[in-house]
Design an enzyme around this catalytic site. Structure first.
Site, PDB file in Angstrom:
ATOM      1  CG  ASP A 109      10.311   4.924   7.618  1.00  0.00           C
ATOM      2  OD1 ASP A 109       9.157   5.529   8.511  1.00  0.00           O
ATOM      3  OD2 ASP A 109       9.845   5.284   6.697  1.00  0.00           O
ATOM      4  CG  PHE A 122       6.998   2.839   2.836  1.00  0.00           C
ATOM      5  CD1 PHE A 122       6.179   1.525   3.087  1.00  0.00           C
ATOM      6  CD2 PHE A 122       6.407   3.664   2.458  1.00  0.00           C
ATOM      7  CE1 PHE A 122       4.851   2.540   2.492  1.00  0.00           C
ATOM      8  CE2 PHE A 122       5.575   4.137   2.055  1.00  0.00           C
ATOM      9  CZ  PHE A 122       4.727   3.695   2.290  1.00  0.00           C
ATOM     10  NE  ARG A 165      -0.295  -3.784   5.814  1.00  0.00           N
ATOM     11  CZ  ARG A 165       0.507  -2.516   5.970  1.00  0.00           C
ATOM     12  NH1 ARG A 165       2.046  -2.507   6.062  1.00  0.00           N
ATOM     13  NH2 ARG A 165      -0.477  -1.087   5.860  1.00  0.00           N
ATOM     14  CE1 TYR A 177      -0.136   7.470   7.124  1.00  0.00           C
ATOM     15  CE2 TYR A 177       0.921   9.653   6.836  1.00  0.00           C
ATOM     16  CZ  TYR A 177       1.081   8.421   6.570  1.00  0.00           C
ATOM     17  OH  TYR A 177       1.259   7.844   5.567  1.00  0.00           O
ATOM     18  CE  LYS A 178       2.130   4.329   8.598  1.00  0.00           C
ATOM     19  NZ  LYS A 178       1.233   4.059   7.005  1.00  0.00           N
TER      20      LYS A 178
END
Length: 408
Positions: A195, A126, A367, A220-221
């Site tokens: 991560d 990422f 995705r 927030y996921k």
């Protein structure tokens, strides 16, 4: 009714988590398969935020730091996240963003390995993970080295201070063997920073069992803390006495309200605090964390795998021209499936226009994410069926679907 539709109905009827969708503010006709980017809004969050704003801030004012427990929020929420990642309550704290926490812990790891400057990661990690290493490299504090997945262990030379990897790859969903790679790094004398942004709340994580050193993750996921929700950080108990993070803000001081001119780090993971905690957003995050903790990670993982397996099989049958680039084995992938398509962006926008929300990752990946607390098997079938129809009709070719917004 097709066999896939019948199977979706059967699975939904037998789903032990089916009732939890009612805890989220999400339209019944919306197939939301993007909770791996932004989780849905828990119904309890608006009232909790209103309570914080109107009562605790509006009426309690400054007294709410003590009376409402604001000052303890980073540790309190961290302790609730801990069981979801296989950590002890005193090893996790909520603070800042993933990017900021990466900077703190990369710097701390480098300080704990004097004479070594290499931070090893993989190309395609990422971006913020790679950018933080690059930023430290520009300051002369680190050296960035990248190795492909199958060459990571052989790249763990004697100059590597830290191995920094994302547990679940954001684009493909491929999941690293945390215990194996952590051991390999330790055998080479390096530390490891994981991560967990695409892991926490959806896949099994056992930081202490894997002997992990450090970790970060976002709120927030799958934790449903809201856009830009605060992140969390983990430091193994054995490292806490030696931790030296570079952002020596006043909330990370051992006695912040003595207002000393000199910095004395707080004991344990509390040293990772920096500035004043964002109370409103932390309070929103706590609602989402409470929901996930109440369900339990075992139940979340079990449903996640069933959702993705159902979707993978249905896609292979109904939309075989879009190859799946996620691992076939659900035990080595995250709670998502990624498909390669030349016109992935346009397909994604056409799906969204039909209220089937997935997302696009450049240059060519469509995705679909599976947040097990609220995604239904019927949502997954609808995504497959709608995609098939969009491809057959050529609807994705409409000019409006090619117009790119700032956020893709």
């Amino acid at each position: 009714m097709t066999r896939w539709q019948e199977e979706a109905a059967r699975l939904d009827a037998a789903d032990p988590l089916a009732d939890f969708r009612a805890h989220f503010l999400i339209d019944d006709d919306l197939a939301y398969l993007d909770g791996n980017s932004l989780g849905a809004l828990p119904k309890a969050t608006p009232d909790r935020v209103a309570e914080v704003v109107r009562a605790e801030w509006g009426e309690g004012l400054i007294s709410s730091w003590n009376a409402a427990g604001w000052i303890d929020l980073p540790q309190r929420i961290g302790a609730k996240i801990a069981p979801l990642v296989g950590a002890q309550p005193h090893e996790v704290v909520v603070a800042d963003s993933v990017s900021v926490n990466l900077f703190k812990l990369i710097s701390a790891a480098l300080a704990m390995r004097p004479g070594r400057k290499v931070v090893l990661s993989e190309p395609g990690n990422f971006p913020t993970d790679l950018y933080m290493i690059e930023g430290l490299e520009k300051q002369g504090l680190a050296e960035r080295r990248l190795a492909e997945r199958d060459g990571i262990e052989s790249a763990l030379g004697g100059d590597v201070a830290l191995l920094l990897l994302t547990h679940v790859h954001y684009k493909t969903g491929e999941m690293f063997d945390m215990a194996r790679l952590t051991k390999a790094a330790h055998d080479a004398g390096a530390l490891v920073l994981w991560d967990l942004s695409h892991s926490v709340g959806a896949v099994p994580v056992d930081l202490d069992g894997a002997d992990a050193d450090f970790a970060v993750g976002c709120g927030y996921k799958y934790l449903n803390g809201g856009p830009g929700a605060p992140a969390f950080a983990f430091v193994a108990e054995r490292h806490q006495a030696d931790l030296q993070q570079p952002l020596s803000g006043w909330m990370g001081h051992a006695k912040p309200f003595e207002f000393s001119d000199d910095y004395e780090p707080a004991p344990g993971v509390d040293q990772l605090l920096c500035g004043t905690p964002p109370i409103v957003s932390m309070s929103a995050l706590e609602v989402g964390v409470d929901l996930m903790a109440g369900i339990g990670i075992a139940a979340l993982v079990a449903k996640s795998r069933k959702l993705s397996e159902f979707t993978r099989a249905a896609m292979a049958d109904m939309v075989p021209e879009l190859p799946c680039i996620s691992p076939d084995d659900p035990e080595v992938r995250g709670s998502q499936l990624s498909f390669r398509a030349r016109n992935a962006y346009e397909l994604c926008q056409a799906l969204i226009a039909r209220r089937v929300v997935g997302d696009f990752r450049a240059p060519d990946v469509l995705r679909l994410g599976f947040a097990p607390a609220y995604v239904r098997f019927a949502d997954c079938w609808r995504a497959v069926q709608t995609l098939r129809d969009i491809l057959d009709s050529g609807e994705w070719r409409k000019a409006e679907f090619a117009e790119r917004s700032a956020v893709t």
